[in-house]
Enzyme design. Sequence first.
Site, PDB file in Angstrom:
ATOM      1  N   ASP A 115     -63.456 -13.284   0.189  1.00 53.40           N
ATOM      2  CA  ASP A 115     -64.460 -12.968   1.205  1.00 53.40           C
ATOM      3  C   ASP A 115     -63.731 -12.574   2.482  1.00 53.40           C
ATOM      4  O   ASP A 115     -62.505 -12.697   2.559  1.00 53.40           O
ATOM      5  CB  ASP A 115     -65.394 -14.164   1.458  1.00 53.40           C
ATOM      6  N   ASP A 146     -63.430 -13.051   6.577  1.00 48.76           N
ATOM      7  CA  ASP A 146     -63.780 -13.864   7.740  1.00 48.76           C
ATOM      8  C   ASP A 146     -63.364 -13.126   9.003  1.00 48.76           C
ATOM      9  O   ASP A 146     -62.332 -12.464   9.039  1.00 48.76           O
ATOM     10  CB  ASP A 146     -63.053 -15.208   7.685  1.00 48.76           C
ATOM     11  N   ASP A 155     -55.130 -24.023   9.799  1.00 47.10           N
ATOM     12  CA  ASP A 155     -54.380 -24.979   8.985  1.00 47.10           C
ATOM     13  C   ASP A 155     -52.947 -24.535   8.663  1.00 47.10           C
ATOM     14  O   ASP A 155     -51.983 -25.165   9.080  1.00 47.10           O
ATOM     15  CB  ASP A 155     -55.154 -25.364   7.701  1.00 47.10           C
TER      16      ASP A 155
HETATM   17  P1  ATP Z   1     -60.255 -18.453   0.522  1.00 45.68           P
HETATM   18  O1  ATP Z   1     -61.481 -17.936   1.218  1.00 45.68           O
HETATM   19  O2  ATP Z   1     -59.459 -17.430  -0.189  1.00 45.68           O
HETATM   20  O3  ATP Z   1     -60.482 -19.670  -0.274  1.00 45.68           O
HETATM   21  P2  ATP Z   1     -59.391 -18.916   3.225  1.00 45.68           P
HETATM   22  O4  ATP Z   1     -58.023 -19.134   3.780  1.00 45.68           O
HETATM   23  O5  ATP Z   1     -60.141 -17.724   3.705  1.00 45.68           O
HETATM   24  O6  ATP Z   1     -59.242 -18.935   1.664  1.00 45.68           O
HETATM   25  P3  ATP Z   1     -61.638 -20.420   4.136  1.00 45.68           P
HETATM   26  O7  ATP Z   1     -62.082 -21.763   3.697  1.00 45.68           O
HETATM   27  O8  ATP Z   1     -62.491 -19.241   3.866  1.00 45.68           O
HETATM   28  O9  ATP Z   1     -60.203 -20.224   3.509  1.00 45.68           O
HETATM   29  O10 ATP Z   1     -61.334 -20.534   5.708  1.00 45.68           O
HETATM   30  C1  ATP Z   1     -61.060 -19.407   6.500  1.00 45.68           C
HETATM   31  C2  ATP Z   1     -59.955 -19.730   7.499  1.00 45.68           C
HETATM   32  O11 ATP Z   1     -60.384 -20.781   8.364  1.00 45.68           O
HETATM   33  C3  ATP Z   1     -58.667 -20.227   6.875  1.00 45.68           C
HETATM   34  O12 ATP Z   1     -57.821 -19.182   6.475  1.00 45.68           O
HETATM   35  C4  ATP Z   1     -58.069 -21.050   8.007  1.00 45.68           C
HETATM   36  O13 ATP Z   1     -57.438 -20.205   8.938  1.00 45.68           O
HETATM   37  C5  ATP Z   1     -59.290 -21.647   8.664  1.00 45.68           C
HETATM   38  N1  ATP Z   1     -59.606 -22.973   8.120  1.00 45.68           N
HETATM   39  C6  ATP Z   1     -60.447 -23.268   7.102  1.00 45.68           C
HETATM   40  N2  ATP Z   1     -60.504 -24.583   6.885  1.00 45.68           N
HETATM   41  C7  ATP Z   1     -59.692 -25.163   7.777  1.00 45.68           C
HETATM   42  C8  ATP Z   1     -59.328 -26.515   8.069  1.00 45.68           C
HETATM   43  N3  ATP Z   1     -59.822 -27.537   7.357  1.00 45.68           N
HETATM   44  N4  ATP Z   1     -58.461 -26.732   9.098  1.00 45.68           N
HETATM   45  C9  ATP Z   1     -57.961 -25.693   9.816  1.00 45.68           C
HETATM   46  N5  ATP Z   1     -58.256 -24.419   9.582  1.00 45.68           N
HETATM   47  C10 ATP Z   1     -59.104 -24.136   8.596  1.00 45.68           C
HETATM   48 MG    MG Z   2     -62.138 -17.165   3.232  1.00 46.61          MG
END
Ligand code: ATP
Ligand code: MG
Length: 468
Positions: free
Chosen positions: A75, A77, A159
């Site tokens: 997705d 963001d 994170d």
């Molecule tokens: P994917 O969507 O592929 O699972 P993602 O890295 O995009 O991985 P998301 O859960 O969509 O993960 O979160 C988007 C972004 O928000 C992350 O890349 C990170 O930068 C931030 N993020 C998400 N969860 C946390 C957390 N618990 N603590 C700190 N930052 C976070």
């Molecule tokens: Mg994501």
Amino acid sequence: MLKKLFQSLRSPLRRAKHTRSTPEVLSNRQHPLRRGQNISRHATSVVERLQHAGYQAYLVGGCVRDLLLDLEPKDFDVATSATPEQVRAEFRNARVIGRRFKLVHVHFGREIIEVATFRAGHPQGDEDENSHLAARNESGRILRDNVYGSLEEDAQRRDFTINALYFDVTGERILDYARGVHDIRNRLIRLIGDPEQRYLEDPVRMLRAVRFAAKLGFEIEKHSAAPIVKLAPMLRDIPAARLFDEVLKLFLAGYAERTFELLLHYGLFAPLFPASAAALKHNPGYTERLIRQALANTDLRIQQGKPVTPAFLFAALLWPALPARAAQLQARGLAPIPAVQEAAHELISEQCQRIAVPKRFTMPIREIWDMQERLPRRSGKRADLLLENPRFRAGYDFLLLRESAGDDTGGLGDWWTDYQDASDSERRRMIRDLTSSPSDSSGAPRKRRRGGSRRRRGGDGTGTPAGE
Ligand code: ATP
Ligand code: MG
């Protein structure tokens, strides 16, 4: 111990060493990302619209990371300087969601672009004037996180370094505040800042570390890996609804088997699935085989674009814990069948206190398990009635799963495989053969069929407690 850790949190933030106040900027000659190539046009339009309205806006997080790794992002963001209300005002199709963490979802048909306002890391303690926006509990866990900040601050509170990359779609520039590109090159999952502190702020980050390590085939950098075993029990304090979402992400992303290995390695499996972890101790061979096989099947189905259901997964994860629980209840005087029923009920409701599995999935878990008791009973019209049962398929798949883990069902799986393929007259013969057999009351076929080499119809499953 936790108190001491929390005191150490009160000292000035120690996260500076991994972040920079000015980013490394990669121009489009230094990276392969291009506007309009593999990037959702809706995400691009959200960024451009916000920029046009005078706000800063970037693609951020997993999508930038995955594009750099030549993977298809799950997705897209967006991070912006606009507040959620300001974002909503720009789009007709936008909705503000979340409490712990306010976000805007911009809807385009089935695609949702998630827009988050830049956030700051915030001071500890309750006296702060922003405590209604940001709060921590006594171990430092962040309860609310709605203090807005600058782009630099936003990068710091993310994170992992590889998740803190910002892509400016218009200028085709990548902003890297945390040496994320370096870690992508070296295939490392590294927390931004002090690992222990960051896990205490949000223990779910331990699960995220494992999830990304499994998905990307990266290693967890040694300082980020070191505190996990000690802090894993903190997952017990995470709200069960959030853990349900996280567990689905762990097991339904196509890398479940590798994820399971890492969860075990880091001591993260037991706080999520205590009864299954106990079964892994008491009956390790069978339990590990069954869980691994279920996860491998799930990964394969996802690879093949087939649907997977959380119910089947939870049915498999908890199944090995059933026999011991039923035996305990029998020892307290319950008859065998009620003991199994009660054990199933107890296990599922205890699990739901950890991980809030919604009712629409717990019901099918029970049905898949009940099916295991019914599949051996095939005489008369029973077999045909079972075939018509909407849960037959999952029950049959679960039976095959149990057999592949070593449950001796007397060839029941093969019998059902044949029965599904058989003509009406063959089916009548198969049922007659059963009734003429002395073992029919248990429903077991007289002799084992050619095991193993047959083509089976499925690959998932259901059942009653079996044990090895
Ligand atoms: P994917 O969507 O592929 O699972 P993602 O890295 O995009 O991985 P998301 O859960 O969509 O993960 O979160 C988007 C972004 O928000 C992350 O890349 C990170 O930068 C931030 N993020 C998400 N969860 C946390 C957390 N618990 N603590 C700190 N930052 C976070
Ligand atoms: Mg994501």
